[in-house]
Every structure is written in C-alpha cells, then in structure tokens.
Design an enzyme around this catalytic site. Structure first.
Site, PDB file in Angstrom:
ATOM      1  N   GLN A 163      14.559  -8.487  -3.711  1.00 47.70           N
ATOM      2  CA  GLN A 163      13.594  -9.194  -2.984  1.00 47.70           C
ATOM      3  C   GLN A 163      13.372  -9.670  -4.745  1.00 47.70           C
ATOM      4  OE1 GLN A 163       9.722  -7.908  -1.343  1.00 47.70           O
ATOM      5  NE2 GLN A 163       9.257  -7.131  -3.900  1.00 47.70           N
ATOM      6  N   SER A 188       7.962   4.663  -0.658  1.00 44.46           N
ATOM      7  CA  SER A 188       6.552   3.928   0.061  1.00 44.46           C
ATOM      8  C   SER A 188       7.234   5.096   1.622  1.00 44.46           C
ATOM      9  CB  SER A 188       5.662   3.574   0.889  1.00 44.46           C
ATOM     10  OG  SER A 188       4.992   2.771  -0.476  1.00 44.46           O
ATOM     11  N   ARG A 189       8.104   4.823   2.084  1.00 45.61           N
ATOM     12  CA  ARG A 189       9.211   5.311   2.665  1.00 45.61           C
ATOM     13  C   ARG A 189       9.316   6.880   2.668  1.00 45.61           C
ATOM     14  NH1 ARG A 189      10.149  -0.719   3.732  1.00 45.61           N
ATOM     15  NH2 ARG A 189      10.136  -0.885   6.013  1.00 45.61           N
ATOM     16  N   GLY A 223       9.203  -4.784  -8.594  1.00 48.00           N
ATOM     17  CA  GLY A 223       9.731  -4.096  -9.086  1.00 48.00           C
ATOM     18  C   GLY A 223      11.682  -4.000  -9.239  1.00 48.00           C
ATOM     19  N   GLY A 258       0.970  -1.164  -0.055  1.00 45.92           N
ATOM     20  CA  GLY A 258      -0.053   0.117   0.052  1.00 45.92           C
ATOM     21  C   GLY A 258       1.067   0.956  -0.297  1.00 45.92           C
ATOM     22  N   HIS A 273       4.360   1.741  -8.021  1.00 45.47           N
ATOM     23  CA  HIS A 273       3.661   1.029  -7.970  1.00 45.47           C
ATOM     24  C   HIS A 273       2.034   0.738  -9.192  1.00 45.47           C
ATOM     25  CE1 HIS A 273       3.903   1.556  -3.228  1.00 45.47           C
ATOM     26  NE2 HIS A 273       4.505   0.299  -3.407  1.00 45.47           N
ATOM     27  N   LYS A 307      13.653  -1.961  -8.162  1.00 46.59           N
ATOM     28  CA  LYS A 307      14.023  -1.234  -7.039  1.00 46.59           C
ATOM     29  C   LYS A 307      14.105  -2.331  -5.711  1.00 46.59           C
ATOM     30  CE  LYS A 307      13.786   2.149  -3.669  1.00 46.59           C
ATOM     31  NZ  LYS A 307      13.082   1.243  -2.728  1.00 46.59           N
ATOM     32  N   ASP A 308      13.681  -3.296  -5.288  1.00 40.32           N
ATOM     33  CA  ASP A 308      13.875  -4.157  -4.071  1.00 40.32           C
ATOM     34  C   ASP A 308      14.255  -5.471  -5.353  1.00 40.32           C
ATOM     35  OD1 ASP A 308      12.143  -3.369  -1.395  1.00 40.32           O
ATOM     36  OD2 ASP A 308      11.013  -2.549  -3.570  1.00 40.32           O
TER      37      ASP A 308
HETATM   38  P1  AMP Z   1       6.332  -1.944  -1.597  1.00 40.76           P
HETATM   39  O1  AMP Z   1       4.813  -1.338  -1.118  1.00 40.76           O
HETATM   40  O2  AMP Z   1       7.424  -1.491  -1.020  1.00 40.76           O
HETATM   41  O3  AMP Z   1       6.588  -3.287  -1.085  1.00 40.76           O
HETATM   42  O4  AMP Z   1       6.484  -2.193  -2.910  1.00 40.76           O
HETATM   43  C1  AMP Z   1       5.719  -3.673  -3.834  1.00 40.76           C
HETATM   44  C2  AMP Z   1       6.239  -3.394  -5.049  1.00 40.76           C
HETATM   45  O5  AMP Z   1       6.206  -1.847  -5.735  1.00 40.76           O
HETATM   46  C3  AMP Z   1       7.600  -4.062  -4.929  1.00 40.76           C
HETATM   47  O6  AMP Z   1       7.868  -5.269  -6.278  1.00 40.76           O
HETATM   48  C4  AMP Z   1       8.212  -3.079  -5.193  1.00 40.76           C
HETATM   49  O7  AMP Z   1       9.414  -2.969  -6.140  1.00 40.76           O
HETATM   50  C5  AMP Z   1       7.901  -2.021  -6.715  1.00 40.76           C
HETATM   51  N1  AMP Z   1       8.421  -0.585  -6.343  1.00 40.76           N
HETATM   52  C6  AMP Z   1       8.541   0.260  -5.377  1.00 40.76           C
HETATM   53  N2  AMP Z   1       9.166   0.883  -5.716  1.00 40.76           N
HETATM   54  C7  AMP Z   1       9.531   1.713  -7.191  1.00 40.76           C
HETATM   55  C8  AMP Z   1       9.568   1.722  -7.974  1.00 40.76           C
HETATM   56  N3  AMP Z   1       9.977   3.413  -7.540  1.00 40.76           N
HETATM   57  N4  AMP Z   1       9.625   1.706  -9.118  1.00 40.76           N
HETATM   58  C9  AMP Z   1       8.825   0.367  -9.697  1.00 40.76           C
HETATM   59  N5  AMP Z   1       8.671  -0.782  -8.729  1.00 40.76           N
HETATM   60  C10 AMP Z   1       8.505  -0.067  -7.085  1.00 40.76           C
END
Ligand code: AMP
Length: 280
Positions: free
Chosen positions: A153, A186-187, A147, A31, A37, A149-150
């Site tokens: 993961q 999100s952070r 993403g 979220g 996202h 980004k992680d």
């Molecule tokens: P999270 O809500 O932070 O667990 O992220 C959910 C998904 O969104 C994960 O697969 C993340 O890698 C992806 N995500 C988060 N930030 C970004 C970003 N800046 N660009 C692309 N994907 C992202």
C-alpha cells in the site's frame, strides 16, 4: 476533540489550522484502532501541530466476497483513543459523503496495483488509492502517516502522490507487534486462540529470512525457500504469497540488498494476514 462528518468541514478545519501556522497531519484508518494506529497518531503529533484521524471503512477496497460487512467497528473507543493521543479531529464520513451517488471517478496506479496484495485482491489498490486521494484532497495535510505493515500500500501511495504531484508527504512508521511477534491488525480479532498461535508462523518466516540475510545470504530463491519451510511448519497456514521485491516497484529482485522488501501474506482459517520486513 471534534468529530467531523463532512469534507467541507474537514477542509475548513485544515485551512484554519494552516492559517494559524500549524502543520496539518492526517492518519488514515479504517477504525478498530489498536497499538499500531496509536503509534501513527503519536508520530503525527510529534511532527504536526494539528492532527486529524480518519475512520472510514472504505467499501471500494473490499472485494465482493471479503469482510466489508463484518469488519470490526468500534467507533466510540476509537474516538476516546484518538482524543487521548492528542488528535484534534476524527473525520468519520458516511459512505455517501466520500462516494456521492453515481461517483464515477477512481484513481488507479497501473502496474503496482496488480502486484502482491493487488494480485490476490483485484481492485483493492484502486479502492485504496481512490479513497486516500479523496482524503488528501479533503484534508490537505502536509504530512500523512502510514504503517510499513501495509508495505505494498505504501508503494502504491508513494507512486500516486508522486505521479499526481500532490503536496502531501508520506511518512512511514514501523510495524508494531505483540510481545510474541504477531503484527497488530484489526483483523486479529477474527482469530481463534488456536489460529492466533498458528499465525505466529508469519513472524517466524520473517525471522528466518532476517537471520539468513544476517549471515550473508542474498539469494532470493534460498530466502523464499526458508520462509516457505517456516510457514510449512504450520500446516493450517495457507500461503498467499512470499515475495522478495524492490519496495518502490514491487518487482522481484535478483539479489537481496538493504532496502529490499520481504513480504508474506497467508490465510489462517478464513483470515488473511500480512507481514513484512525491510532488509537492513
Ligand atoms: P487500517 O485501519 O488497517 O487501514 O490501517 C490504518 C493504518 O495503520 C495503515 O497505514 C496501516 O499500515 C497502519 N497499521 C496497521 N497495523 C499496523 C501495525 N501493526 N503497526 C504499524 N502500523 C499499522
């Protein structure tokens, strides 16, 4: 768009979409949705006839002194965004729905889970692998979108799906950044204006490494030193790790090559940020 709270209802939705001939896609999130996202949901819509977005702040991937309780929660705005991008379902289970009382079953990808973020966040990837396995079992998606980004993961989840012979294909989408290079997260809402500007050092470190690689530099020691220098230019930024690794194993490489992952994690104030690039 439907808001689904139970695993059984999500599975019934997925199976009926499948029976109707649709490719089912899942976008797992915690979220507080942002443009990163949104890019995943768009990618999912481009490849899948039926898309579910899960919104679940997963307690098992947070350490005891991490930000689980204060993690941003913006459920109504998230649902509006997911709906506007064409998601059919938002799956928003309560903690007890995914972790029934006494739940004692976890998924652990050994080795990989102790590298990069896993080294500084013990138990984090066990929590991630466990919740994503639960989401895959519940939603039975053909495709699931994550993403870059992680990046660590992604390595853990690719290995998990391969080891468990899961039927879900993992699709990795590029990092979405602000105009000044800060990766969306999100952070980022935790950052003060000053910290936000200090956080740009992560992007500068990545830029420095990409520039050197562009000039033919392949020595990990030299590349990591350049990144350290870029991060050191911002004394308020405390490095957690700077790594040049094989993206599949997360083991350090001896020579940087196309496909090598350069990843960085750093604390800016009390906020831990991550960023990376895959060398071309
Ligand atoms: P999270 O809500 O932070 O667990 O992220 C959910 C998904 O969104 C994960 O697969 C993340 O890698 C992806 N995500 C988060 N930030 C970004 C970003 N800046 N660009 C692309 N994907 C992202």
């Amino acid at each position: 768009m439907k808001i689904v709270l139970s695993v059984n209802e999500l599975r019934a939705w997925s199976r009926s979409a499948h029976a109707a001939g649709k490719v089912v896609g899942l976008v797992p999130t915690m979220g507080a949705l942002h443009g990163g996202h949104a890019s995943l949901i768009r990618a999912a819509r481009s490849r899948c006839g039926a898309v579910a977005v899960s919104i679940f702040v997963n307690p098992t991937q947070f350490g005891p002194h991490e930000d689980f309780a204060r993690y941003p929660r913006t459920f109504d705005a998230d649902c509006a965004l997911a709906a506007s991008l064409g998601a059919e379902v938002v799956f928003a289970p309560a903690v007890e729905e995914l972790y029934p009382a006494g739940a004692a079953t976890f998924v652990e990808v050994e080795g990989l889970s102790n590298r990069l973020d896993g080294a500084s966040r013990p138990g984090h990837f066990r929590g991630v692998a466990t919740v994503v396995a639960k989401l895959f079992i519940a939603a039975e998606p053909a495709l699931a979108f994550f993403g870059q980004k992680d990046a660590a993961q992604v390595a853990v989840l690719r290995r998990m799906t391969s080891d468990l012979r899961l039927a879900t294909e993992i699709v990795v989408c590029p990092i979405v950044r602000e105009g000044d290079g800060l990766a969306l997260s999100s952070r980022n809402v935790y950052l003060s204006a000053e910290e936000r500007s200090q956080a740009l050092a992560l992007g500068r470190a990545i830029g420095a490494v990409e520039a050197l690689v562009g000039h033919g530099q392949r020595d990990p020691g030299v590349l990591i030193e350049a990144a350290q220098a870029a991060l050191g230019g911002e004394p308020a930024v405390r490095v957690d790790y700077i790594a040049l690794v094989d993206w599949a194993t997360l083991e350090p490489v001896e020579t940087a090559a196309p496909g090598t992952l350069f990843a960085v994690a750093a604390w800016v104030g009390s906020t831990r940020l991550i960023d990376n690039t895959v060398l071309s």
